[in-house]
Design a protein around this motif. Structure first.
Motif, mmCIF file in Angstrom:
data_model
loop_
_atom_site.group_PDB
_atom_site.id
_atom_site.type_symbol
_atom_site.label_atom_id
_atom_site.label_comp_id
_atom_site.label_asym_id
_atom_site.label_seq_id
_atom_site.Cartn_x
_atom_site.Cartn_y
_atom_site.Cartn_z
ATOM 1 N N GLY A 51 57.915 32.449 -5.649
ATOM 2 C CA GLY A 51 58.045 31.442 -6.696
ATOM 3 C C GLY A 51 57.312 31.799 -7.984
ATOM 4 N N LEU A 52 56.526 32.864 -7.953
ATOM 5 C CA LEU A 52 55.801 33.248 -9.170
ATOM 6 C C LEU A 52 56.372 34.525 -9.788
ATOM 7 C CD1 LEU A 52 52.081 32.585 -8.024
ATOM 8 C CD2 LEU A 52 53.728 30.976 -8.999
ATOM 9 N N ARG A 53 57.517 34.994 -9.247
ATOM 10 C CA ARG A 53 58.098 36.246 -9.747
ATOM 11 C C ARG A 53 59.085 35.959 -10.872
ATOM 12 N NH1 ARG A 53 61.475 38.610 -6.683
ATOM 13 N NH2 ARG A 53 61.117 40.802 -7.124
ATOM 14 N N LEU A 102 47.459 21.831 -5.206
ATOM 15 C CA LEU A 102 47.992 22.511 -4.033
ATOM 16 C C LEU A 102 49.484 22.177 -4.020
ATOM 17 C CD1 LEU A 102 47.210 24.255 -1.629
ATOM 18 C CD2 LEU A 102 46.921 22.175 -0.290
ATOM 19 N N SER A 103 50.253 23.068 -4.681
ATOM 20 C CA SER A 103 51.643 22.724 -5.005
ATOM 21 C C SER A 103 52.553 22.646 -3.785
ATOM 22 C CB SER A 103 52.191 23.725 -6.027
ATOM 23 O OG SER A 103 51.944 25.058 -5.613
ATOM 24 N N GLY A 104 52.158 23.283 -2.664
ATOM 25 C CA GLY A 104 53.019 23.196 -1.484
ATOM 26 C C GLY A 104 52.346 23.772 -0.254
ATOM 27 N N SER A 113 56.842 20.652 -1.206
ATOM 28 C CA SER A 113 56.305 21.140 -2.481
ATOM 29 C C SER A 113 56.517 20.109 -3.582
ATOM 30 C CB SER A 113 56.975 22.453 -2.894
ATOM 31 O OG SER A 113 58.252 22.191 -3.461
ATOM 32 N N HIS A 114 55.951 20.438 -4.764
ATOM 33 C CA HIS A 114 56.093 19.562 -5.939
ATOM 34 C C HIS A 114 57.510 19.516 -6.472
ATOM 35 C CE1 HIS A 114 55.928 23.576 -7.666
ATOM 36 N NE2 HIS A 114 56.402 23.080 -8.786
ATOM 37 N N LYS A 115 58.382 20.447 -6.050
ATOM 38 C CA LYS A 115 59.687 20.622 -6.696
ATOM 39 C C LYS A 115 60.557 19.358 -6.675
ATOM 40 C CE LYS A 115 59.777 25.231 -7.717
ATOM 41 N NZ LYS A 115 58.867 25.936 -6.887
ATOM 42 N N CYS A 145 50.852 29.522 -11.675
ATOM 43 C CA CYS A 145 51.844 29.492 -12.752
ATOM 44 C C CYS A 145 52.935 30.531 -12.533
ATOM 45 C CB CYS A 145 51.143 29.738 -14.085
ATOM 46 S SG CYS A 145 52.169 29.377 -15.493
ATOM 47 N N GLY A 146 54.150 30.033 -12.248
ATOM 48 C CA GLY A 146 55.328 30.889 -12.162
ATOM 49 C C GLY A 146 56.129 30.643 -13.439
ATOM 50 N N GLY A 147 56.986 29.643 -13.387
ATOM 51 C CA GLY A 147 57.641 29.176 -14.612
ATOM 52 C C GLY A 147 56.790 28.163 -15.342
ATOM 53 N N GLY A 148 55.748 27.668 -14.687
ATOM 54 C CA GLY A 148 54.770 26.809 -15.344
ATOM 55 C C GLY A 148 54.849 25.331 -15.026
ATOM 56 N N SER A 149 55.777 24.898 -14.145
ATOM 57 C CA SER A 149 55.985 23.445 -14.036
ATOM 58 C C SER A 149 54.895 22.709 -13.253
ATOM 59 C CB SER A 149 57.366 23.127 -13.455
ATOM 60 O OG SER A 149 57.415 23.353 -12.069
ATOM 61 N N PRO A 204 48.319 26.880 3.135
ATOM 62 C CA PRO A 204 48.902 26.719 1.792
ATOM 63 C C PRO A 204 50.048 27.692 1.533
ATOM 64 C CG PRO A 204 46.862 27.986 1.649
ATOM 65 C CD PRO A 204 47.048 27.650 3.107
ATOM 66 N N ALA A 205 50.960 27.317 0.649
ATOM 67 C CA ALA A 205 51.997 28.251 0.198
ATOM 68 C C ALA A 205 51.322 29.418 -0.524
ATOM 69 C CB ALA A 205 52.956 27.547 -0.768
ATOM 70 N N PRO A 206 51.897 30.638 -0.413
ATOM 71 C CA PRO A 206 51.307 31.774 -1.123
ATOM 72 C C PRO A 206 51.198 31.518 -2.631
ATOM 73 C CG PRO A 206 52.930 32.543 0.463
ATOM 74 C CD PRO A 206 53.031 31.046 0.446
ATOM 75 N N GLU A 207 52.160 30.802 -3.202
ATOM 76 C CA GLU A 207 52.086 30.489 -4.645
ATOM 77 C C GLU A 207 50.841 29.653 -4.935
ATOM 78 O OE1 GLU A 207 54.769 29.987 -2.764
ATOM 79 O OE2 GLU A 207 56.377 31.211 -3.645
ATOM 80 N N SER A 208 50.717 28.551 -4.187
ATOM 81 C CA SER A 208 49.584 27.643 -4.403
ATOM 82 C C SER A 208 48.256 28.356 -4.195
ATOM 83 C CB SER A 208 49.655 26.477 -3.411
ATOM 84 O OG SER A 208 50.966 26.032 -3.227
ATOM 85 N N SER A 209 48.261 29.363 -3.321
ATOM 86 C CA SER A 209 47.021 30.061 -2.986
ATOM 87 C C SER A 209 46.448 30.820 -4.178
ATOM 88 C CB SER A 209 47.259 31.010 -1.806
ATOM 89 O OG SER A 209 47.776 30.262 -0.714
#
Ligand SMILES: *Cc1c(COP(=O)(O)O)cnc(C)c1O
Length: 453
Positions: free
Chosen positions: A339-341, A414-416, A113-115, A266-270, A383-388
């Motif tokens: 990651g979006l919660r 596609l963040s992860g 992921s981008h992290k 967008c979760g925390g937005g990074s 894809p990660a569920p967040e990225s989806s």
């Protein structure tokens, strides 16, 4: 072959950005200051020093447009950066859309992921200031995994409080953190006072990021050798992620194209900030690029929250930040995009959204997995569920273009990848993913405990 026929845009190593882009130099409205949680006065660097390295605190408040990336960090970025930009030809064909769809793939990082873009500099600045140990929270486990690796590479200990629902849903994430040498416990845990208090009140709680943050902060302030590290939300984290958007701009030049819309989940937005912020100067200079953040309907911070000062955590240990929030004691449903919660959003993203430079939309879980499946089957990447969430919005934009008979350039992050999220896919495939949307009454209730400043 003309550039228009290319499917991937690969930059040479020397094109890894040498600077992070700091949008604080260009914002039409400067950020409201963070406030001390006790006195509610604007924070000074000394207030943050027990938690963060001075190098990171300086970045948090800097208004310099470009901040140099330390060479030790840039060397490590070379393991996977510049990351590829792909033209989604398979997806375009599947949708029969006249639009040009591109995606920046951050899943090629060693942790998927981008992290890691921010974990590495955070570990670096703490290391050079003599810190021995970092604590953090993690939702889906991506951030904990990235920080575990970053700490190992800079010879630091890493302690991770992982939101319980994700700890149970994603056992392999814990293993990944342990492989990199980190220690991971489910949160709330009995290792901290705030964790024990929450367990006494609410033994079956699924946990929240806000709770895990309280535990990680409590742990860090109790020890001299320990600092706290946050994987999103803060200005310095968004800053580090701007390597993404800077590369995208060069890659779109290679493609002889320019985006009509740039999309990020967008979760925390990074990660959204990372791809979108470098386009802000273009937008302010009059380019018509739209910048779209996509959040889950179960946690609709930008689209249904309020822009107000709130705590970043449940216990009220963190500074008060002015951001879009659903209230710090909001417990989102246990959707798979862990990651979006998060109840809040980056102050940078929030201010720019408030000023009309960003747009936002909220999408439901089943539509997100439907988009993820189509993407996997047409592009080959799970894809990660967040990225989806970003994929869902990109597909909707492409279908709108088709309906209107307009060809637009759509770029998403596609963040992860989702290789450790197959349990979530299994739930979807067996009909066990619910569509959760927050009612106005629930939102009103969760906002009643906003701090008064
Ligand atoms: C953590 C995470 C997110 C959400 O965090 P942001 O700070 O909003 O980017 C999105 N995608 C992936 C893959 C993540 O790991």
């Amino acid at each position: 072959m003309s550039r228009e026929d290319l499917t991937k845009f690969i930059l040479p190593e020397e094109k890894i950005p040498k600077f992070w882009y700091n949008v604080q130099a260009d914002m039409p409205t400067p950020l409201a200051p963070g406030l001390h949680p006790g006195t509610k006065q604007p924070l000074g660097p000394a207030d943050l020093a027990p938690l963060f390295a001075m190098g990171l605190i300086e970045q948090e408040v800097s208004t310099e447009r470009y901040i140099e990336i330390p060479k030790e960090v840039r060397e490590l970025y070379k393991k996977w950066r510049p990351s590829p930009l792909f033209r989604a030809r398979g997806l375009e064909k599947a949708l029969d859309t006249p639009c040009r769809i591109y995606y920046k793939y951050e899943g090629v990082s060693p942790v998927g992921s981008h992290k890691l873009n921010s974990a590495l500099p955070q570990a670096f600045y703490n290391k050079i200031e003599g810190i021995k140990r970092l604590t953090t929270e993690t939702g889906a486990g991506q951030w904990g995994t990235a920080l575990s690796l970053a700490c190992k590479l800079f010879d630091l200990e890493c302690m991770i409080y992982m939101v319980r629902v994700s700890y149970n849903q994603k056992p392999y994430r814990r293993v990944a953190m342990e492989v990199y040498g980190g220690k991971c416990v489910p949160s709330p845990s009995n290792l901290t006072e705030c964790g024990r208090a929450e367990l006494a009140k609410n033994p079956d709680t699924p946990g929240t990021l806000a709770m895990a943050i309280s535990e990680a902060v409590e742990d860090a302030v109790k020890r001299e050798d320990t600092h706290y590290s946050l994987g999103s939300v803060l200005n310095h984290v968004c800053l580090h992620q701007t390597v993404i958007g800077q590369e995208v701009k060069l890659q779109m030049e290679m493609a002889n194209d320019y985006p009509d819309v740039v999309i990020g989940c967008c979760g925390g937005g990074s990660n959204f900030a990372g791809i979108a912020l470098p386009f802000i100067p273009d937008k302010m200079a009059g380019k018509k690029v739209r910048l779209l953040a996509v959040e889950p309907a179960a946690c609709p911070t930008l689209t249904k929250g309020v822009f107000a000062y709130d705590f970043g955590d449940v216990a009220g240990f963190t500074p008060l930040l002015k951001m879009y929030t659903l209230g710090h004691d909001f417990t989102p449903a246990g959707i798979h995009a862990g990651g979006l919660r998060y109840h809040g959003d980056s102050p940078l993203v929030s201010q720019l959204y408030h000023d009309g430079l960003f747009e936002a939309t909220a999408v439901m879980q089943n539509g997100v997995f439907e988009a993820a499946m189509l993407f996997a089957q047409s592009e080959g990447i799970v894809p990660a569920p967040e990225s989806s969430h970003a994929i869902r919005a990109a597909i909707d934009e492409a279908l709108k273009g088709k309906e209107e008979g307009v060809s637009r350039a759509i770029v998403f992050n596609l963040s992860g990848h989702g290789h450790l999220d197959l349990n979530a896919y299994d739930n979807y495939l067996t009909g066990h993913t619910e569509d959760v949307e927050l009612s106005d009454a629930q939102i009103k209730a969760s906002l009643k405990n906003l701090p008064i400043v």
